[in-house]
Design a protein around this motif. Structure first.
Motif, PDB file in Angstrom:
ATOM      1  N   LYS A  81      26.307  39.228  50.292  1.00 43.57           N
ATOM      2  CA  LYS A  81      26.623  39.782  48.974  1.00 43.57           C
ATOM      3  C   LYS A  81      28.124  39.742  48.696  1.00 43.57           C
ATOM      4  N   ALA A  82      28.924  40.044  49.710  1.00 41.83           N
ATOM      5  CA  ALA A  82      30.380  40.033  49.530  1.00 41.83           C
ATOM      6  C   ALA A  82      30.891  38.633  49.238  1.00 41.83           C
ATOM      7  N   LEU A  83      30.359  37.629  49.948  1.00 44.44           N
ATOM      8  CA  LEU A  83      30.801  36.253  49.718  1.00 44.44           C
ATOM      9  C   LEU A  83      30.331  35.735  48.365  1.00 44.44           C
ATOM     10  N   GLU A  84      29.131  36.131  47.955  1.00 50.44           N
ATOM     11  CA  GLU A  84      28.638  35.719  46.637  1.00 50.44           C
ATOM     12  C   GLU A  84      29.513  36.288  45.523  1.00 50.44           C
ATOM     13  N   ALA A  85      29.904  37.556  45.668  1.00 50.98           N
ATOM     14  CA  ALA A  85      30.807  38.157  44.675  1.00 50.98           C
ATOM     15  C   ALA A  85      32.180  37.509  44.719  1.00 50.98           C
ATOM     16  N   SER A  86      32.638  37.130  45.898  1.00 49.91           N
ATOM     17  CA  SER A  86      33.941  36.503  46.027  1.00 49.91           C
ATOM     18  C   SER A  86      33.975  35.138  45.350  1.00 49.91           C
ATOM     19  N   ASN A  87      32.837  34.444  45.336  1.00 43.17           N
ATOM     20  CA  ASN A  87      32.779  33.152  44.655  1.00 43.17           C
ATOM     21  C   ASN A  87      32.985  33.284  43.150  1.00 43.17           C
ATOM     22  N   TYR A  88      32.693  34.464  42.597  1.00 40.60           N
ATOM     23  CA  TYR A  88      32.911  34.731  41.178  1.00 40.60           C
ATOM     24  C   TYR A  88      34.225  35.457  40.921  1.00 40.60           C
ATOM     25  N   GLY A  89      35.078  35.557  41.932  1.00 39.07           N
ATOM     26  CA  GLY A  89      36.384  36.175  41.749  1.00 39.07           C
ATOM     27  C   GLY A  89      36.401  37.680  41.898  1.00 39.07           C
ATOM     28  N   VAL A  90      35.335  38.252  42.425  1.00 40.15           N
ATOM     29  CA  VAL A  90      35.253  39.705  42.612  1.00 40.15           C
ATOM     30  C   VAL A  90      35.368  39.997  44.102  1.00 40.15           C
ATOM     31  N   SER A  91      36.350  40.805  44.480  1.00 43.84           N
ATOM     32  CA  SER A  91      36.586  41.118  45.882  1.00 43.84           C
ATOM     33  C   SER A  91      36.321  42.605  46.123  1.00 43.84           C
ATOM     34  N   ILE A  92      35.819  42.911  47.323  1.00 40.96           N
ATOM     35  CA  ILE A  92      35.551  44.307  47.683  1.00 40.96           C
ATOM     36  C   ILE A  92      36.710  44.921  48.452  1.00 40.96           C
ATOM     37  N   LEU A  93      37.756  44.136  48.688  1.00 48.64           N
ATOM     38  CA  LEU A  93      38.895  44.654  49.430  1.00 48.64           C
ATOM     39  C   LEU A  93      39.665  45.660  48.583  1.00 48.64           C
ATOM     40  N   ASN A  94      40.207  46.665  49.228  1.00 48.07           N
ATOM     41  CA  ASN A  94      40.956  47.691  48.499  1.00 48.07           C
ATOM     42  C   ASN A  94      42.222  47.138  47.847  1.00 48.07           C
ATOM     43  N   ASN A  95      42.847  46.147  48.489  1.00 48.49           N
ATOM     44  CA  ASN A  95      44.086  45.622  47.938  1.00 48.49           C
ATOM     45  C   ASN A  95      43.861  44.663  46.788  1.00 48.49           C
ATOM     46  N   ALA A  96      42.584  44.379  46.461  1.00 46.30           N
ATOM     47  CA  ALA A  96      42.294  43.491  45.332  1.00 46.30           C
ATOM     48  C   ALA A  96      41.533  44.189  44.226  1.00 46.30           C
ATOM     49  N   SER A  97      41.202  45.451  44.414  1.00 44.83           N
ATOM     50  CA  SER A  97      40.389  46.163  43.430  1.00 44.83           C
ATOM     51  C   SER A  97      41.156  46.478  42.154  1.00 44.83           C
ATOM     52  N   SER A  98      42.479  46.474  42.201  1.00 42.72           N
ATOM     53  CA  SER A  98      43.270  46.804  41.017  1.00 42.72           C
ATOM     54  C   SER A  98      43.480  45.608  40.095  1.00 42.72           C
ATOM     55  N   ASN A  99      43.168  44.394  40.555  1.00 35.86           N
ATOM     56  CA  ASN A  99      43.358  43.199  39.738  1.00 35.86           C
ATOM     57  C   ASN A  99      42.056  42.852  39.030  1.00 35.86           C
ATOM     58  N   TRP A 100      42.109  42.870  37.695  1.00 36.83           N
ATOM     59  CA  TRP A 100      40.946  42.502  36.902  1.00 36.83           C
ATOM     60  C   TRP A 100      41.012  41.014  36.563  1.00 36.83           C
ATOM     61  N   ASN A 101      39.843  40.363  36.620  1.00 38.78           N
ATOM     62  CA  ASN A 101      39.789  38.931  36.365  1.00 38.78           C
ATOM     63  C   ASN A 101      39.622  38.585  34.893  1.00 38.78           C
ATOM     64  N   TRP A 102      39.206  39.572  34.078  1.00 38.61           N
ATOM     65  CA  TRP A 102      38.889  39.248  32.697  1.00 38.61           C
ATOM     66  C   TRP A 102      39.648  40.117  31.700  1.00 38.61           C
ATOM     67  N   ASP A 103      40.854  40.566  32.081  1.00 41.54           N
ATOM     68  CA  ASP A 103      41.719  41.120  31.054  1.00 41.54           C
ATOM     69  C   ASP A 103      42.261  39.960  30.214  1.00 41.54           C
ATOM     70  N   PHE A 104      43.023  40.271  29.153  1.00 41.39           N
ATOM     71  CA  PHE A 104      43.378  39.219  28.203  1.00 41.39           C
ATOM     72  C   PHE A 104      44.212  38.122  28.845  1.00 41.39           C
ATOM     73  N   THR A 105      45.218  38.467  29.619  1.00 37.26           N
ATOM     74  CA  THR A 105      46.091  37.448  30.202  1.00 37.26           C
ATOM     75  C   THR A 105      45.349  36.593  31.227  1.00 37.26           C
ATOM     76  N   TYR A 120      40.438  25.922  38.557  1.00 38.35           N
ATOM     77  CA  TYR A 120      40.695  26.350  39.940  1.00 38.35           C
ATOM     78  C   TYR A 120      39.433  26.835  40.646  1.00 38.35           C
ATOM     79  N   GLY A 121      38.508  27.431  39.918  1.00 35.60           N
ATOM     80  CA  GLY A 121      37.274  27.895  40.531  1.00 35.60           C
ATOM     81  C   GLY A 121      37.355  29.273  41.153  1.00 35.60           C
ATOM     82  N   HIS A 122      38.528  29.936  41.086  1.00 33.02           N
ATOM     83  CA  HIS A 122      38.641  31.268  41.673  1.00 33.02           C
ATOM     84  C   HIS A 122      37.982  32.312  40.788  1.00 33.02           C
ATOM     85  N   THR A 123      37.820  32.008  39.494  1.00 30.86           N
ATOM     86  CA  THR A 123      37.169  32.901  38.544  1.00 30.86           C
ATOM     87  C   THR A 123      36.154  32.101  37.761  1.00 30.86           C
ATOM     88  N   ALA A 124      34.965  32.682  37.591  1.00 29.97           N
ATOM     89  CA  ALA A 124      33.893  32.008  36.855  1.00 29.97           C
ATOM     90  C   ALA A 124      33.134  33.050  36.044  1.00 29.97           C
TER      91      ALA A 124
END
Length: 337
Positions: A81-105, A120-124
């Motif tokens: 489940k964690a790797l599947e979410a990571s393929n869509y740019g969603v990470s469960i790590l605490n140091n990545a939870s503050s970064n949103w992938n779909w804000d305007f910028t 790049y494929g990091h966000t889908a």
């Protein structure tokens, strides 16, 4: 005698189909180059992949030994489940939870990678509606981007390439092909400095985990629209001015892509490269050849028309076959009435 005739016919066959032979050699060379790349990548990267696999297996085994209450099946399910979410740019790590992938910028950065086909494929897109809109947006946006880039490059080429070359050629009296080659080399050097070396130094300073080689690698992969996605700027934990940073990267990618197209177009206009390209292209029909074909067709039609007219005239002047008159056996015998 027979051997000389055979060799002469082979030479004539090769010369008459020279473009086809060049094209065949081009295809074979491309296939060889693909195989060469596969061999080098496999020999270089396969040992590192095997080392990573062994390290992961060791870490997993050690984790299960330290946490005996957790079964291997539950751990596998969680990691999947964690790797599947990571393929869509969603990470469960605490140091990545503050970064949103779909804000305007971030969405603006994603749109630029879609339209320039960098990807790049990091966000889908996660939702079905997002995936459907991405298809429609790309179908319209990619041709629109090509039109936009073509128009921009065409205007820049006038001031960056054609006018400088003509000015040096007219005022200094230098050979135009020589001036074009020197200008193309200088323009390429300026583009490499402005869009590869200087940005690589900036990225290596802003990104904590990137060295200069990795930053230069990111610049090349991005501006060549390869977009592997293994290095994406602005994704670090607590990135300062992240929104402004993403907008700046978007502008850099667009300007860098325009610069690369200008350099490529400048090299493509070199007379030497035009001659090289013509070796592999199909030959166009020359106006003289078309005129000869038309004259041949016109002559053929004229001969056919003249022949048909002559035959008709002969038919008209040919005497009719006399049909014998029926005469009664008795002639003017009054007895026969």
């Amino acid at each position: 005698m027979l051997q000389s005739l055979t060799s002469n016919s082979c030479v004539r066959l090769i010369q008459s189909n020279k473009s086809a032979w060049y094209f065949l050699f081009l295809v074979l060379g491309y296939i060889v180059y693909l195989i060469f790349g596969a061999v080098v990548f496999s020999s270089v990267e396969l040992p590192y992949e095997d080392l990573r696999r062994q390290e992961l297996r060791t870490a997993k085994r050690q984790f299960l030994q330290e946490n005996e209450c957790l079964s291997e099946e539950r751990l596998e399910e969680f990691l999947e489940k964690a790797l599947e979410a990571s393929n869509y740019g969603v990470s469960i790590l605490n140091n990545a939870s503050s970064n949103w992938n779909w804000d305007f910028t971030s969405a603006l950065f994603f749109a630029s990678t879609v339209l320039t086909t960098t990807g790049y494929g990091h966000t889908a897109p996660l939702s079905g509606g997002g995936k459907a809109f991405c298809i429609i947006y790309s179908v319209i946006g990619i041709p629109f981007t090509l039109l936009f880039l073509t128009a921009v490059v065409q205007r820049i080429m006038v001031f960056s390439t054609r006018r400088p070359i003509m000015y040096v050629h007219m005022h200094w009296g230098l050979s135009k092909p020589l001036v074009a080659i020197v200008h193309a080399v200088l323009l390429a050097m300026v583009a490499v400095a402005c869009f590869f070396l200087i940005p690589a130094a900036i990225f290596s300073a802003l990104e904590k985990d990137w060295n200069f080689l990795e930053s230069f690698y990111f610049c090349f992969i991005s501006l060549s629209t390869i977009g592997l996605g293994d290095y994406v700027p602005g994704e670090a934990f607590n990135q300062r001015f992240r929104e402004l940073y993403k907008v700046g990267i978007t502008v850099y990618l667009l300007l860098g892509l325009i610069a690369m197209l200008v350099v490529l177009e400048t090299f493509c206009e070199l007379q030497q490269l035009k001659t090289l390209r013509k070796m592999f292209y199909l030959k166009k029909e020359k106006p003289q050849d078309r005129l000869a074909i038309l004259e041949h067709d016109h002559l053929s039609f004229s001969v056919a028309d003249h022949t048909s007219t002559t035959m008709l005239r002969e038919d008209k002047t040919e005497p009719y076959v006399a049909v014998p008159e029926l005469v009664s056996p008795g002639g003017d015998d009054p007895m026969i009435r």
